[in-house]
Enzyme design. Structure first.
Site, PDB file in Angstrom:
ATOM      1  N   SER A 127       0.834  -1.193   0.000  1.00  0.00           N
ATOM      2  CA  SER A 127       0.000   0.000   0.000  1.00  0.00           C
ATOM      3  C   SER A 127       0.877   1.254   0.000  1.00  0.00           C
ATOM      4  O   SER A 127       1.696   1.439  -0.885  1.00  0.00           O
ATOM      5  CB  SER A 127      -0.967  -0.036   1.196  1.00  0.00           C
TER       6      SER A 127
ATOM      7  N   ASP B 282      -9.492  -4.748  -5.218  1.00  0.00           N
ATOM      8  CA  ASP B 282      -8.852  -3.620  -4.553  1.00  0.00           C
ATOM      9  C   ASP B 282      -9.206  -2.325  -5.270  1.00  0.00           C
ATOM     10  O   ASP B 282      -9.079  -2.224  -6.491  1.00  0.00           O
ATOM     11  CB  ASP B 282      -7.339  -3.834  -4.556  1.00  0.00           C
TER      12      ASP B 282
ATOM     13  N   HIS C 153      -7.910  -5.302  -0.930  1.00  0.00           N
ATOM     14  CA  HIS C 153      -6.663  -4.654  -0.549  1.00  0.00           C
ATOM     15  C   HIS C 153      -6.010  -5.336   0.650  1.00  0.00           C
ATOM     16  O   HIS C 153      -6.653  -5.575   1.660  1.00  0.00           O
ATOM     17  CB  HIS C 153      -6.952  -3.173  -0.236  1.00  0.00           C
TER      18      HIS C 153
END
Length: 320
Positions: free
Chosen positions: A163, A262, A294
């Protein structure tokens, strides 16, 4: 008390809430797992202070299957959490990096950078660069940490993150390409479910991350929260297409991992396409996990797709 002082200024449910009086409540990543020898994997950990005056530290991981004179690939890991959550010491990231070290048989340094909004961008990036340089200072075998001196192969150095941490890894590789890392040349970077900004046009109808949708034209609200002085969607930190140094990315190969559900999936593919056209001459690969959201592997580490993803990362760091 002024009621306006306790109004919510930013909400990232269920992980964080910030108030107009400057208080920040974090509901993820605040726990601390002490360094130890993991009972299941035998991976050993120790904590190091890198720049105590500015609060930069790290956790080092060493597998148990290592000979006294053996040199292993070295991974520098930057945790995710939107630049405002998490640490190498919390259960989620301690367990994840432990498992990755065990699977890949590598040495790892998991960086603890200071968090926004108390320390807005570029602080997390400057802290991460300081930690990267500290690791590199061991490349001649004379650094302060024996695990790095004795067991790290500085011809096989990798950067990785998830991320926002993947965004940091990318930016560290750009800086390495521009400024250099002495005798160290990065072998590769692994960007897992990377964050590269978010525009309304990039919202993926298959994603579930509604909190990431734009609240202000041009750039998503989460980025404005951690980087209030951003130039917008063309900020090169989050938009590789706006970075004139992209072709100088300082590694020879890149692995990008995205997930079908995601909300950041499109930006991962965007990075793949932009880097491929930039003139950078390395090997580029992208893999997509079907049916997952995600960073699913952090919260479902034992599921089949999480195990497969970890094996792919381990393979990437052990290929010649």
């Amino acid at each position: 008390m002024d009621p306006k002082a306790t109004e919510i200024a930013h909400d990232l449910p269920p992980f964080l809430r910030a108030y107009t009086d400057g208080r920040v409540e974090r509901f993820f990543g605040t726990d601390v797992v002490p360094p130890s020898v993991d009972s299941e994997t035998g991976v050993s950990t120790k904590d190091v202070a890198i720049a105590p005056e500015r609060g930069v530290s790290a956790r080092i991981f060493k597998p148990n299957t290592i000979n006294p004179d053996q040199k292993l690939p070295l991974l520098i890991y930057y945790h995710g959490g939107a630049l405002c959550l998490g640490s190498p010491y919390c259960t989620t990231y301690h367990n994840y990096v432990t498992s990755l070290v065990d699977e890949a048989n590598i040495i790892a340094v998991s960086v603890d950078y200071r968090l926004a909004p108390e320390h807005p961008v570029p602080v997390p990036y400057e802290d991460s660069w300081a930690a990267t340089q500290w690791v590199v200072s061991h490349s001649h075998g004379q650094g302060p940490e024996a695990w790095l001196n004795d067991h790290s192969d500085f011809k096989r150095v990798f950067l990785a993150g998830d991320s926002a941490g993947a965004n940091i890894a990318h930016n560290m590789a750009i800086r390495a390409g521009v400024e250099g890392l002495g005798v160290v040349k990065l072998s590769g970077i692994c960007l897992v479910h990377p964050y590269f900004g978010r525009r309304e046009a990039d919202c993926d109808s298959r994603g579930t991350g509604d909190s990431l949708v734009d609240k202000k034209p041009g750039v998503d609200n989460k980025w404005l929260f951690v980087c209030p002085n951003t130039s917008g969607i063309n900020d090169p930190i989050i938009n590789p297409a706006a970075d004139q140094n992209l072709r100088k990315l300082g590694c020879s190969k890149v692995l990008i991992c995205v997930a079908e559900k995601d909300g950041l999936r499109k930006r991962g593919w965007f990075y793949y396409e932009v880097l491929g056209k930039s003139g950078w001459g390395g090997a580029l690969e992208i893999v997509e996990t079907e049916g997952e959201d995600h960073v699913f592997y952090l919260f479902k580490p034992g599921c089949e797709k999480a195990v497969a993803l970890m094996k792919r990362l381990a393979s990437f760091m052990n290929q010649d």
